[in-house]
Design a protein around this motif. Sequence first.
Motif, short mmCIF file in Angstrom:
data_model
loop_
_atom_site.label_atom_id
_atom_site.label_comp_id
_atom_site.label_asym_id
_atom_site.label_seq_id
_atom_site.Cartn_x
_atom_site.Cartn_y
_atom_site.Cartn_z
N ALA A 29 0.82 -1.21 0.00
CA ALA A 29 0.00 0.00 0.00
C ALA A 29 0.85 1.25 0.00
CB ALA A 29 -0.90 0.00 1.23
N LYS A 30 0.38 2.23 -0.76
CA LYS A 30 1.03 3.55 -0.72
C LYS A 30 -0.08 4.57 -0.51
CE LYS A 30 3.94 3.35 -4.52
NZ LYS A 30 3.89 2.00 -4.90
N PHE A 31 0.23 5.57 0.33
CA PHE A 31 -0.73 6.65 0.50
C PHE A 31 -0.51 7.66 -0.60
CE2 PHE A 31 -0.14 4.88 4.74
CZ PHE A 31 -1.47 4.64 5.09
N SER A 32 -1.64 8.20 -1.11
CA SER A 32 -1.46 9.17 -2.19
C SER A 32 -1.22 10.56 -1.62
CB SER A 32 -2.67 9.16 -3.12
OG SER A 32 -3.82 9.56 -2.42
N SER A 33 -1.44 10.74 -0.32
CA SER A 33 -1.15 12.04 0.29
C SER A 33 -0.95 11.87 1.79
CB SER A 33 -2.29 13.02 0.03
OG SER A 33 -3.42 12.65 0.82
N GLU A 34 -0.33 12.87 2.39
CA GLU A 34 -0.10 12.86 3.83
C GLU A 34 -1.43 12.87 4.61
OE1 GLU A 34 2.48 12.02 5.10
OE2 GLU A 34 2.39 12.66 7.21
N PRO A 35 -2.39 13.72 4.23
CA PRO A 35 -3.67 13.69 4.95
C PRO A 35 -4.35 12.32 4.87
CG PRO A 35 -3.53 15.66 3.59
CD PRO A 35 -2.33 14.84 3.26
N GLN A 36 -4.20 11.65 3.74
CA GLN A 36 -4.79 10.32 3.62
C GLN A 36 -4.19 9.37 4.66
OE1 GLN A 36 -3.92 7.68 0.22
NE2 GLN A 36 -6.11 7.81 -0.32
N ARG A 37 -2.85 9.48 4.84
CA ARG A 37 -2.17 8.63 5.82
C ARG A 37 -2.64 8.96 7.24
NH1 ARG A 37 1.67 8.88 9.44
NH2 ARG A 37 2.17 11.04 8.94
N ILE A 38 -2.65 10.25 7.56
CA ILE A 38 -3.03 10.68 8.91
C ILE A 38 -4.45 10.19 9.25
CG2 ILE A 38 -3.61 12.71 10.30
CD1 ILE A 38 -1.36 14.18 8.80
N TRP A 39 -5.36 10.41 8.32
CA TRP A 39 -6.76 10.05 8.53
C TRP A 39 -6.90 8.55 8.74
CZ3 TRP A 39 -11.07 10.88 10.47
CH2 TRP A 39 -12.30 10.48 9.95
N PHE A 40 -6.23 7.78 7.89
CA PHE A 40 -6.28 6.32 8.04
C PHE A 40 -5.75 5.90 9.41
CE2 PHE A 40 -3.69 2.44 7.99
CZ PHE A 40 -4.73 1.51 7.91
N GLU A 41 -4.58 6.39 9.79
CA GLU A 41 -3.95 5.91 11.03
C GLU A 41 -4.77 6.29 12.27
OE1 GLU A 41 0.11 7.22 10.82
OE2 GLU A 41 0.63 5.61 9.40
N LYS B 127 -5.73 -8.00 10.81
CA LYS B 127 -4.96 -7.53 9.66
C LYS B 127 -5.85 -6.80 8.66
CE LYS B 127 -1.45 -11.11 9.99
NZ LYS B 127 -1.09 -12.43 9.47
N ILE B 128 -7.11 -7.25 8.58
CA ILE B 128 -8.06 -6.53 7.72
C ILE B 128 -8.32 -5.15 8.30
CG2 ILE B 128 -10.47 -6.46 6.93
CD1 ILE B 128 -10.36 -9.55 6.79
N ALA B 129 -8.57 -5.14 9.62
CA ALA B 129 -8.90 -3.87 10.29
C ALA B 129 -7.76 -2.87 10.15
CB ALA B 129 -9.20 -4.13 11.77
N ALA B 130 -6.54 -3.37 10.19
CA ALA B 130 -5.38 -2.48 10.13
C ALA B 130 -4.90 -2.24 8.69
CB ALA B 130 -4.24 -3.06 10.97
N GLY B 131 -5.64 -2.77 7.72
CA GLY B 131 -5.29 -2.54 6.32
C GLY B 131 -3.97 -3.18 5.91
N MET C 165 -8.02 6.75 12.41
CA MET C 165 -9.23 5.93 12.46
C MET C 165 -8.88 4.49 12.85
SD MET C 165 -12.11 7.56 11.86
CE MET C 165 -13.39 6.74 10.92
N ARG C 166 -7.80 3.99 12.31
CA ARG C 166 -7.36 2.63 12.65
C ARG C 166 -7.11 2.51 14.15
NH1 ARG C 166 -1.43 1.70 11.10
NH2 ARG C 166 -1.32 3.18 12.84
N ASP C 167 -6.42 3.51 14.70
CA ASP C 167 -6.07 3.43 16.12
C ASP C 167 -7.31 3.44 17.01
OD1 ASP C 167 -3.51 3.33 15.29
OD2 ASP C 167 -3.00 5.41 15.79
N LYS C 168 -8.38 4.02 16.50
CA LYS C 168 -9.62 4.03 17.28
C LYS C 168 -10.47 2.78 17.01
CE LYS C 168 -12.58 7.78 18.66
NZ LYS C 168 -12.24 7.87 20.07
N GLY C 169 -10.04 1.95 16.08
CA GLY C 169 -10.84 0.78 15.72
C GLY C 169 -11.96 1.15 14.77
#
Lengths: 404, 379
Positions: A50-62, A131-135, A64-68
């Motif tokens: 996986a590659k993030f297409s932008s920094e905000p995309q990465r931040i938002w994903f991480e 692993k699904i939840a964490a992408g 949300m992931r951390d919150k489940g």
Amino acid sequence: MTDSKTSETETADLEQFRTETRAWLEANCPPEMRKPVTSDADVFWGGRNAKFSSEPQRIWFERMRDKGWTVPDWPEEYGGGGLSAAEHKVLRSEIAKMGARPPLSSFGIWMLGPALLKYGTEAQKQEHLPKIAAGLIRWCQGYSEPNAGSDLASLQTRAESDGDDFVITGQKIWTSYANYADWIFCLVRTDPTAKKHDGISFILFDMTSKGVTTKPILLISGYSPFCETFFDNVRVPKSHVVGQINRGWDVAKYLLQHERAMISGMGERGVGRPLGQIAADSVGTDGQGRLDDCMLRAEIASFDVDEAALAACAERALDLAKAGQAHPAFSSAMKYYGTELNKRRYEILMSAGGVDALEWESERSKQGARPRAWLRTKANSIEGGTSEVMLGIVAKRILDLPGA
Amino acid sequence: MALVLTEEQSMLRDSARGLISDTAPVSHLRHLRDSKDPTGFSKELWHSFAEIGFAGLLVPEEFGGSGLGFMEVGVVMEEIGRTLMPSPFLATSVVATSALNRGGNAAQKSEYLPKISNGSLLATLAIDEGTKHRPLQTNLQAVRAGNGFKLSGAKALVVDGHVADLFIVAARTAGSAGERDGLTLFLVNSKAKGVAIERTIMVDAHNAARIELANVEVNADSVLGEVDQAASLLDGVLDIGRGAVAAEMVGLSEEVFNRTVEYLKSRKQFGKLIGEFQALQHRAAELYIDIEITRAATMKALQALDADVTKAASAIAVAKARAGTTATRAVQEGVQMHGGMGMTDQFDIGFFMKRARVCEELFGDANYHTEQLAQARGY
Ligand SMILES: Cc1cc2nc3c(=O)[nH]c(=O)nc-3n(C[C@H](O)[C@H](O)[C@H](O)COP(=O)(O)OP(=O)(O)OC[C@H]3O[C@@H](n4cnc5c(N)ncnc54)[C@H](O)[C@@H]3O)c2cc1C
């Protein structure tokens, strides 16, 4: 009325949850992630490469992931948010209000996860769900074959028993993103002598296994998001079968219900602004502020009525499920209507866009974002079971009409 | 709030269904029609409606009513739709009661609401003047005279007009047709001097009338709400009526649909049950989906009314528009799939087709409400 006390506290708790949720989303969702998805790069699919297409995309994903909250209603032990159905409804509505993008899109979330939660062994759940939840792992769906589309149960890919393993040989087709996926959930024939529905198993394996090859297929949208997939003596441990051997059809059908529900909601998040306003920008308005094309205006208004009604029905479908009153085949009804409506939405958008919406390769058109999206919607009423097949299911399973 | 009936609402539905299907199946309407019944509904039945609290469903408890909400109205209307029972419920208990609840002063409420609740007073709204529902086009004139007003003009499609004791009449005290300002609602005794009533036998065999007012004198106490400012009161009352009619249409559609599906399962042609033909299966399935979607939109609208009548307009527009198109489709498909049988008077389907047509016009058809939605959304 006996429970009015508890329900009052519940309502109060839910209101508090809403306030907190809104504040958290407000603080954590980057502004760039509150815009409608217009191209594939706006979608994060996860996976080993996986590659993030932008920094905000990465931040938002991480965040949300951390919150489940990539999978808000899954149990916490599997990486989920552990939310109740009512809380999940609140979260969805707050996300919708903000117009926030999904942090992670994944067949694992929409399809495999629910099937594993219902049919998987504890070991399978612990292995795959977090692993699904964490992408971390990206999944693809190996259902269709060249001669088994609508008649899915006639599939021929064979899995022969060899000690603790199955050895799989055959071909799949229309496997979306098979060339990017890490693992596949796959239907295979484990008993060629049984009746067609009774000899199928549902099995999971790594796409890097020896003997797996994929070949992309170009689509009318100019993209090639799906593949022909070939299996040549692929060796898979029997422990990778989900549910019972030869009873894979049950798992497959359950998964399809989730797939259909997901596809029916594809238009749900819309295109950012009301169609009427998008159209007004391009065709203009008359002295009274009405769209300068009365037939188009009427078409949009009748679309808006149907869209609002469908949204109410989607909400009711969830409420019915929660109350244990849902018909298991109702997702077919929603799939039919939702996908036909989404096609209508994009027909209107193309018509409203006029000449501008025809540009295929230009900076101005963001490389033809609208016509490509329009072409993509034409698949909505094919993938996951065609409209004709959905109507057949409703007729037979819900209305109980004869001649199954 | 969840879009499913609560336990209490399900119980209400069951008792309404029991009562209505036992005492007023479609044959009841047929009998009233064929005997040219002068009242057009059963008074006896209306009394049982009052006894179990349906007549005063929306009347607050302090005035002897049940004090329930619009979801409950929808539950009863849907059952009425299933058998096409003619009854004063819509005009009196839903629309007129809502007008009094929302616009009435203490004296007006205590005079009329208890009588509505015990079934002794029938009331109705008189709005439309032209061929289509256009509330702002109201042109019936009310001119000041002494401490009151004199009303002159005509109204069409006054539901239960020939049996009502009380009319709630929209009139123009200022401005001209089309304007929001200058509308006033009046309570007019149907026996008042200058009131002429013509019962109009309608296609659906339900009660309606045209009324003409010629210099009808009313005093200042007859004003419901504020002089010149009735538009927003009227919006709310009409939206309540629309929500109720949408629910009736959901019941009607579902009943026609169920009868049609039963027919598909029993009629044989070419040596097969006609329900085995995929062409018919798919049409039936689409209709089922349409009805489910319309039911959800209608529940959503009724909930919106329960939450805040003044904010329910868009949800109501969606529900009434959807209910109109779905009911039209349901009755058309119903007749078509019954073949020649569907065309006979002896068979009930035609009654549903006729009622659907009237419900479609009542309080604005699908085009009207689709247009309202477009305007609300600013395009
Ligand atoms: C964008 C896209 C993504 C997809 N992704 C995946 C994926 O990831 N994995 C996967 O396994 N599959 C995937 N599919 C495959 C999809 O599930 C099949 O295309 C679909 O089930 C239809 O099968 P078919 O293409 O063989 O069409 P056919 O079954 O050959 O159908 C052709 C036509 O005949 C009609 N028809 C067939 N049977 C009947 C009947 N009984 N009654 C009436 N009409 C009938 C159909 O409705 C259709 O109009 C994807 C498809 C698309 C378009």
